[in-house]
Design an enzyme around this catalytic site. Structure first.
Site, PDB file in Angstrom:
ATOM      1  N   LYS A  22       0.735  -1.368  -0.100  1.00 46.00           N
ATOM      2  CA  LYS A  22       0.182  -0.076  -0.009  1.00 46.00           C
ATOM      3  C   LYS A  22       0.854   1.281  -0.015  1.00 46.00           C
ATOM      4  CE  LYS A  22      -2.846   0.664   3.506  1.00 46.00           C
ATOM      5  NZ  LYS A  22      -3.031   1.915   4.106  1.00 46.00           N
ATOM      6  N   SER A  23       1.819   1.185   0.768  1.00 45.62           N
ATOM      7  CA  SER A  23       2.797   2.519   0.771  1.00 45.62           C
ATOM      8  C   SER A  23       3.395   2.834  -0.553  1.00 45.62           C
ATOM      9  CB  SER A  23       3.812   2.271   1.945  1.00 45.62           C
ATOM     10  OG  SER A  23       3.220   2.275   2.954  1.00 45.62           O
ATOM     11  N   ARG A  27       2.843   5.897  -3.265  1.00 50.92           N
ATOM     12  CA  ARG A  27       4.030   6.768  -3.625  1.00 50.92           C
ATOM     13  C   ARG A  27       4.089   6.661  -5.256  1.00 50.92           C
ATOM     14  NH1 ARG A  27       4.170   5.629   1.439  1.00 50.92           N
ATOM     15  NH2 ARG A  27       5.288   6.921   2.801  1.00 50.92           N
ATOM     16  N   SER A 167       7.525   8.699  11.963  1.00 49.27           N
ATOM     17  CA  SER A 167       6.475   8.739  11.223  1.00 49.27           C
ATOM     18  C   SER A 167       6.865   8.868   9.858  1.00 49.27           C
ATOM     19  CB  SER A 167       5.073   9.554  11.645  1.00 49.27           C
ATOM     20  OG  SER A 167       4.257   9.832  10.804  1.00 49.27           O
ATOM     21  N   ASP A 315       2.158  -0.907  11.877  1.00 54.46           N
ATOM     22  CA  ASP A 315       0.973  -1.230  11.274  1.00 54.46           C
ATOM     23  C   ASP A 315       0.506  -2.832  11.409  1.00 54.46           C
ATOM     24  OD1 ASP A 315       0.524   1.166  10.249  1.00 54.46           O
ATOM     25  OD2 ASP A 315       1.193   0.788   8.093  1.00 54.46           O
ATOM     26  N   ARG A 346      -5.693   1.695  18.287  1.00 57.34           N
ATOM     27  CA  ARG A 346      -5.752   0.112  18.102  1.00 57.34           C
ATOM     28  C   ARG A 346      -5.133  -0.391  19.547  1.00 57.34           C
ATOM     29  NH1 ARG A 346      -2.698   0.369  11.991  1.00 57.34           N
ATOM     30  NH2 ARG A 346      -4.782   0.344  11.029  1.00 57.34           N
ATOM     31  N   ARG A 388      -7.440  -3.228   9.836  1.00 54.97           N
ATOM     32  CA  ARG A 388      -6.414  -4.057  10.539  1.00 54.97           C
ATOM     33  C   ARG A 388      -6.975  -4.879  11.815  1.00 54.97           C
ATOM     34  NH1 ARG A 388      -2.229  -3.609   7.300  1.00 54.97           N
ATOM     35  NH2 ARG A 388      -1.979  -1.338   6.324  1.00 54.97           N
TER      36      ARG A 388
END
Length: 429
Positions: A22-23, A27, A167, A315, A346, A388
């Site tokens: 996904k990352s 990008r 982050s 994650d 979470r 998730r």
């Protein structure tokens, strides 16, 4: 809201591939759009989050074609985007919103970013604050803390910024603004977060240097389109890794997974708990390390999870919590306060759900203590609208005594639309 019922499994066996990272998918669209020439992306993740990024760039005049195999981006160059005529909807995607905020800060037009109710509740000051130091003009609810965010593009200057959090979203937002800023932009962070932006921007031709503890970007470099192969997402693979570890008799091979060292905290943690995981066929694709991962059922032991491994597994913690709930002893998680500002809190969400399954969990401000049990109880689990959390509790249900129901599972489509079918394909009942 759709609920899903999970029955206990006898084993998890077979060979699978998980969807694209996904990352990297986010990008590839962003960097390809602000490059000159054509960028072709194979393995693109067609989940709601990455598609929100794709639609945002289409709304800014970028031609992006998807034939189901390859996404082709006709780049507009660093200064070729057009002012959008409507609000850019980021859906549930924090990556879309935070990285776009950095990229849009240096444009010569006005834009507005918004998203769903969960995204509008997430903290944005961590990005808006440093961008303001660069000269960005950004306003939002709660003094710029919450979306919608209104961005009036402006002339930016490079800064040196010591981020209080590790982050990749904060770092990448500042880096993207740095592409449009005069001089150099330097970002330092307490522990190294995922480095996909650094790797990919360098491949596109940006002036990016990394050093221990940070990254430096020099503005003004023109980017050039390129072909990108997106590896399988280790964050998606994590659910299958944990499933195979905790269900007796399991033996699973996951092919083509991205194993960037800034993302392999999940492997380090599961091995540290005694998990039988083996990386084979290791290779490099588009500047990212890739491997096949074989995982077999293992007896797990509790451990302490803290420090530099936390941002490398941030994650994957919901899945790690499931593994810890069946490990012998008490697993202690520290330095993970970032989990409280994800799609949901979470720490609280997993503690709530696993308590329903009979696990003793103590929450702390920056983590939790999970005392493993011999077996989980079937329960009614709540996804809290977080993909998730939903997938983690579905995995927990594979080893629970009795039925497990998980609420609001449509949120899984943000990152892993085919999860249920893929899981059903390897679960033996």
């Amino acid at each position: 809201m759709e609920n899903y019922t999970v029955q206990p499994a006898k084993s998890v066996r077979g060979e699978i591939s998980v969807p694209g990272d996904k990352s990297i998918s986010h990008r590839s669209i962003m960097f390809g759009s602000i490059s000159s020439g054509v960028t072709k992306v194979t393995g693109f993740l067609r989940g709601e989050d990455a598609l929100a990024t794709l639609q945002a760039f289409r709304a800014m005049g970028v031609q992006i074609d998807d034939d189901g195999e390859t996404v082709t981006i006709q780049g507009r160059g660093l200064h070729g985007l057009s002012e959008p005529t409507d609000v850019l909807d980021c859906g549930n995607s924090g990556t879309s919103m935070r990285l776009l905020t950095g990229l849009l800060a240096g444009q010569n037009f006005f834009s507005v970013l918004s998203g769903d109710k969960y995204l509008r509740a997430r903290p944005m000051k961590r990005v808006v604050g440093p961008l303001a130091l660069m000269g960005a003009r950004i306003s939002g609810r709660a003094g710029g803390e919450k979306a919608p965010l209104a961005i009036q593009g402006s002339k930016l200057i490079g800064i040196e910024y010591d981020s209080p959090v590790s982050s990749a979203q904060v770092k990448s937002a500042i880096m993207l603004a740095g592409l449009y800023a005069g001089g150099e932009t330097v970002v330092r962070e307490p522990h190294l977060s995922r480095d996909h932006s650094e790797r990919m921007l360098r491949a596109f031709g940006a002036h990016v240097e990394t050093f221990p503890g940070g990254v430096k970007v020099r503005g003004g470099a023109e980017l050039t389109g390129r072909d990108i192969v997106v590896p399988g997402d280790i964050s998606s693979a994590a659910f299958f890794l944990v499933a195979a570890l905790i269900v007796p008799g399991s033996d699973l091979l996951i092919r083509g997974v991205g194993v960037n060292p800034t993302r392999t905290g999940i492997i380090d943690v599961l091995k540290g708990m005694g998990g039988d995981l083996e990386l084979t066929n290791q290779r490099d694709e588009s500047g990212e390390p890739v491997a096949d991962i074989r995982v077999r059922h293992s007896k797990l032991t509790a451990m302490e999870i803290c420090g530099e491994v936390v941002p490398r597994a941030i994650d994957e913690f919901p899945a790690i919590c499931v593994a810890a709930s069946l490990a012998q002893g008490t697993t202690v998680v520290r330095d993970a306060a970032e989990l409280r500002v994800k799609e949901t809190d979470r720490i609280s969400a997993m503690a709530d759900n696993l308590r329903r399954a009979g696990v003793n969990i103590v929450e702390t401000p920056d983590g939790m203590q999970i005392t493993g049990v011999a077996s989980l109880k079937g329960c009614a689990a709540d996804s809290f609208g977080d993909h998730r959390i939903a997938m983690s509790m579905m995995v927990a249900g594979l080893v629970a005594q009795g039925e497990t129901s998980v609420s609001d599972v449509e949120c899984i489509a943000t990152s892993f639309p085919g999860f249920v079918n893929l899981l059903d394909g390897v679960v033996q009942r």
